[in-house]
Each structure stands twice: as C-alpha cells, then as structure tokens.
Design a protein around this motif. Structure first.
Motif, PDB file in Angstrom:
ATOM      1  N   HIS A  58       0.861  -1.187   0.000  1.00 21.59           N
ATOM      2  CA  HIS A  58       0.000   0.000   0.000  1.00 21.59           C
ATOM      3  C   HIS A  58       0.893   1.230   0.000  1.00 21.59           C
ATOM      4  O   HIS A  58       1.798   1.349   0.808  1.00 21.59           O
ATOM      5  N   ALA A  59       0.638   2.148  -0.912  1.00 22.79           N
ATOM      6  CA  ALA A  59       1.435   3.370  -0.983  1.00 22.79           C
ATOM      7  C   ALA A  59       0.502   4.574  -0.980  1.00 22.79           C
ATOM      8  O   ALA A  59      -0.563   4.554  -1.584  1.00 22.79           O
ATOM      9  N   GLU A  60       0.900   5.600  -0.283  1.00 20.56           N
ATOM     10  CA  GLU A  60       0.136   6.850  -0.226  1.00 20.56           C
ATOM     11  C   GLU A  60       0.586   7.760  -1.360  1.00 20.56           C
ATOM     12  O   GLU A  60       1.775   7.826  -1.689  1.00 20.56           O
ATOM     13  N   TYR A  61      -0.364   8.457  -1.955  1.00 17.49           N
ATOM     14  CA  TYR A  61      -0.060   9.445  -2.986  1.00 17.49           C
ATOM     15  C   TYR A  61      -1.082  10.562  -2.868  1.00 17.49           C
ATOM     16  O   TYR A  61      -2.286  10.313  -2.871  1.00 17.49           O
ATOM     17  N   ARG A  62      -0.606  11.790  -2.743  1.00 21.66           N
ATOM     18  CA  ARG A  62      -1.487  12.923  -2.515  1.00 21.66           C
ATOM     19  C   ARG A  62      -2.162  13.354  -3.813  1.00 21.66           C
ATOM     20  O   ARG A  62      -1.516  13.513  -4.848  1.00 21.66           O
ATOM     21  N   VAL A  63      -3.483  13.520  -3.737  1.00 24.77           N
ATOM     22  CA  VAL A  63      -4.277  14.027  -4.848  1.00 24.77           C
ATOM     23  C   VAL A  63      -5.129  15.163  -4.310  1.00 24.77           C
ATOM     24  O   VAL A  63      -5.831  15.000  -3.319  1.00 24.77           O
ATOM     25  N   GLU A  64      -5.049  16.332  -4.947  1.00 25.77           N
ATOM     26  CA  GLU A  64      -5.821  17.499  -4.524  1.00 25.77           C
ATOM     27  C   GLU A  64      -6.961  17.769  -5.500  1.00 25.77           C
ATOM     28  O   GLU A  64      -6.861  17.447  -6.681  1.00 25.77           O
ATOM     29  N   ILE A  65      -8.021  18.369  -4.982  1.00 26.96           N
ATOM     30  CA  ILE A  65      -9.124  18.853  -5.807  1.00 26.96           C
ATOM     31  C   ILE A  65      -8.901  20.350  -5.986  1.00 26.96           C
ATOM     32  O   ILE A  65      -8.684  21.071  -5.017  1.00 26.96           O
ATOM     33  N   SER A  66      -8.950  20.828  -7.222  1.00 30.59           N
ATOM     34  CA  SER A  66      -8.682  22.247  -7.489  1.00 30.59           C
ATOM     35  C   SER A  66      -9.740  23.134  -6.843  1.00 30.59           C
ATOM     36  O   SER A  66     -10.871  22.703  -6.589  1.00 30.59           O
ATOM     37  N   ALA A  67      -9.371  24.377  -6.606  1.00 33.36           N
ATOM     38  CA  ALA A  67     -10.308  25.346  -6.029  1.00 33.36           C
ATOM     39  C   ALA A  67     -11.517  25.537  -6.950  1.00 33.36           C
ATOM     40  O   ALA A  67     -12.656  25.634  -6.483  1.00 33.36           O
ATOM     41  N   GLY A  68     -11.284  25.564  -8.251  1.00 35.45           N
ATOM     42  CA  GLY A  68     -12.381  25.736  -9.200  1.00 35.45           C
ATOM     43  C   GLY A  68     -13.362  24.576  -9.168  1.00 35.45           C
ATOM     44  O   GLY A  68     -14.577  24.767  -9.228  1.00 35.45           O
ATOM     45  N   LEU A  69     -12.861  23.367  -9.034  1.00 30.88           N
ATOM     46  CA  LEU A  69     -13.732  22.193  -8.979  1.00 30.88           C
ATOM     47  C   LEU A  69     -14.490  22.140  -7.654  1.00 30.88           C
ATOM     48  O   LEU A  69     -15.672  21.788  -7.622  1.00 30.88           O
ATOM     49  N   LYS A  70     -13.826  22.547  -6.572  1.00 30.25           N
ATOM     50  CA  LYS A  70     -14.515  22.625  -5.275  1.00 30.25           C
ATOM     51  C   LYS A  70     -15.650  23.651  -5.333  1.00 30.25           C
ATOM     52  O   LYS A  70     -16.745  23.414  -4.820  1.00 30.25           O
ATOM     53  N   ALA A  71     -15.393  24.795  -5.962  1.00 24.86           N
ATOM     54  CA  ALA A  71     -16.419  25.836  -6.073  1.00 24.86           C
ATOM     55  C   ALA A  71     -17.587  25.351  -6.929  1.00 24.86           C
ATOM     56  O   ALA A  71     -18.753  25.585  -6.589  1.00 24.86           O
ATOM     57  N   LEU A  72     -17.295  24.656  -8.009  1.00 25.94           N
ATOM     58  CA  LEU A  72     -18.348  24.113  -8.856  1.00 25.94           C
ATOM     59  C   LEU A  72     -19.194  23.103  -8.078  1.00 25.94           C
ATOM     60  O   LEU A  72     -20.430  23.135  -8.132  1.00 25.94           O
ATOM     61  N   ALA A  73     -18.561  22.226  -7.323  1.00 23.64           N
ATOM     62  CA  ALA A  73     -19.278  21.246  -6.517  1.00 23.64           C
ATOM     63  C   ALA A  73     -20.165  21.924  -5.489  1.00 23.64           C
ATOM     64  O   ALA A  73     -21.313  21.513  -5.265  1.00 23.64           O
ATOM     65  N   ALA A  74     -19.678  22.987  -4.867  1.00 27.74           N
ATOM     66  CA  ALA A  74     -20.462  23.720  -3.879  1.00 27.74           C
ATOM     67  C   ALA A  74     -21.682  24.366  -4.530  1.00 27.74           C
ATOM     68  O   ALA A  74     -22.789  24.341  -3.960  1.00 27.74           O
ATOM     69  N   ARG A  75     -21.524  24.939  -5.731  1.00 27.81           N
ATOM     70  CA  ARG A  75     -22.661  25.537  -6.447  1.00 27.81           C
ATOM     71  C   ARG A  75     -23.703  24.482  -6.801  1.00 27.81           C
ATOM     72  O   ARG A  75     -24.902  24.699  -6.645  1.00 27.81           O
ATOM     73  N   VAL A  76     -23.260  23.339  -7.274  1.00 27.37           N
ATOM     74  CA  VAL A  76     -24.188  22.271  -7.631  1.00 27.37           C
ATOM     75  C   VAL A  76     -24.905  21.755  -6.386  1.00 27.37           C
ATOM     76  O   VAL A  76     -26.111  21.547  -6.400  1.00 27.37           O
ATOM     77  N   ASP A  77     -24.152  21.552  -5.295  1.00 33.45           N
ATOM     78  CA  ASP A  77     -24.779  21.107  -4.031  1.00 33.45           C
ATOM     79  C   ASP A  77     -25.833  22.091  -3.587  1.00 33.45           C
ATOM     80  O   ASP A  77     -26.933  21.702  -3.186  1.00 33.45           O
ATOM     81  N   ALA A  78     -25.509  23.397  -3.628  1.00 31.36           N
ATOM     82  CA  ALA A  78     -26.460  24.418  -3.184  1.00 31.36           C
ATOM     83  C   ALA A  78     -27.704  24.445  -4.066  1.00 31.36           C
ATOM     84  O   ALA A  78     -28.818  24.658  -3.574  1.00 31.36           O
ATOM     85  N   GLU A  79     -27.522  24.218  -5.343  1.00 29.43           N
ATOM     86  CA  GLU A  79     -28.648  24.266  -6.280  1.00 29.43           C
ATOM     87  C   GLU A  79     -29.624  23.115  -6.067  1.00 29.43           C
ATOM     88  O   GLU A  79     -30.823  23.257  -6.258  1.00 29.43           O
ATOM     89  N   PHE A  80     -29.128  21.981  -5.635  1.00 32.03           N
ATOM     90  CA  PHE A  80     -29.979  20.797  -5.517  1.00 32.03           C
ATOM     91  C   PHE A  80     -30.344  20.451  -4.081  1.00 32.03           C
ATOM     92  O   PHE A  80     -30.822  19.364  -3.809  1.00 32.03           O
ATOM     93  N   ARG A  81     -30.161  21.365  -3.170  1.00 30.36           N
ATOM     94  CA  ARG A  81     -30.571  21.118  -1.781  1.00 30.36           C
ATOM     95  C   ARG A  81     -31.982  21.546  -1.581  1.00 30.36           C
ATOM     96  O   ARG A  81     -32.576  22.319  -2.174  1.00 30.36           O
TER      97      ARG A  81
END
Length: 81
Positions: A58-81
């Motif tokens: 098992h090996a660890e490897y860091r993967v980040e989510i971009s700020a733009g993708l996080k913002a898009l996800a937040a907008r979509v979440d807010a729209e469908f709540r």
C-alpha cells in the motif's frame, strides 16, 4: 509531488491524464501504433516512484481537488438542496 483533479475549463497545471480522441465522431489525432502504446506505458510506469510501482504494498499518494472544482461542486450542491 502530487496530482490535481480539475475541471477541463481550468488552466492546466501539469500534464492532463486524458486527451480527446474523437470530436463529433471524427478522430482528433491519429491513433498510436501498438508499439508506441507499449513504449509510453513502460515510460509512464518507470516514472512512478518505487512505492507506487509495487503491486503488493500500500502506498500513499497525494491528490488534490482544485479550487475551481470545489467551487463548482459547492454551487451544484447548493442548487440541488
């Protein structure tokens, strides 16, 4: 070293993992030969750090989510709540 998952509309910050092959049913670029695919696969595997090449550990490897993708996800979440 790490990877960043980003929207296709964001400026690239490295080498994309995916590239278009077809657009509107037509090839965008010529398909590589089987030999070229083998060479690229071997080169990509060789470029990985040793812990990531070992299949039995098992090996660890860091993967980040971009700020733009996080913002898009937040907008979509807010729209469908």
């Amino acid at each position: 070293e790490h990877d960043v998952v980003a929207a296709a509309t964001e400026p690239p910050r490295g080498e994309p993992l995916l590239a278009p092959v077809l657009r509107a049913g037509r090839l965008v670029t010529p398909l590589p030969t089987l030999d070229a695919i083998r060479r690229r696969a071997a080169a990509e595997l060789a470029s990985l750090p040793p812990p990531l090449r070992a299949l039995d550990r098992h090996a660890e490897y860091r993967v980040e989510i971009s700020a733009g993708l996080k913002a898009l996800a937040a907008r979509v979440d807010a729209e469908f709540r």
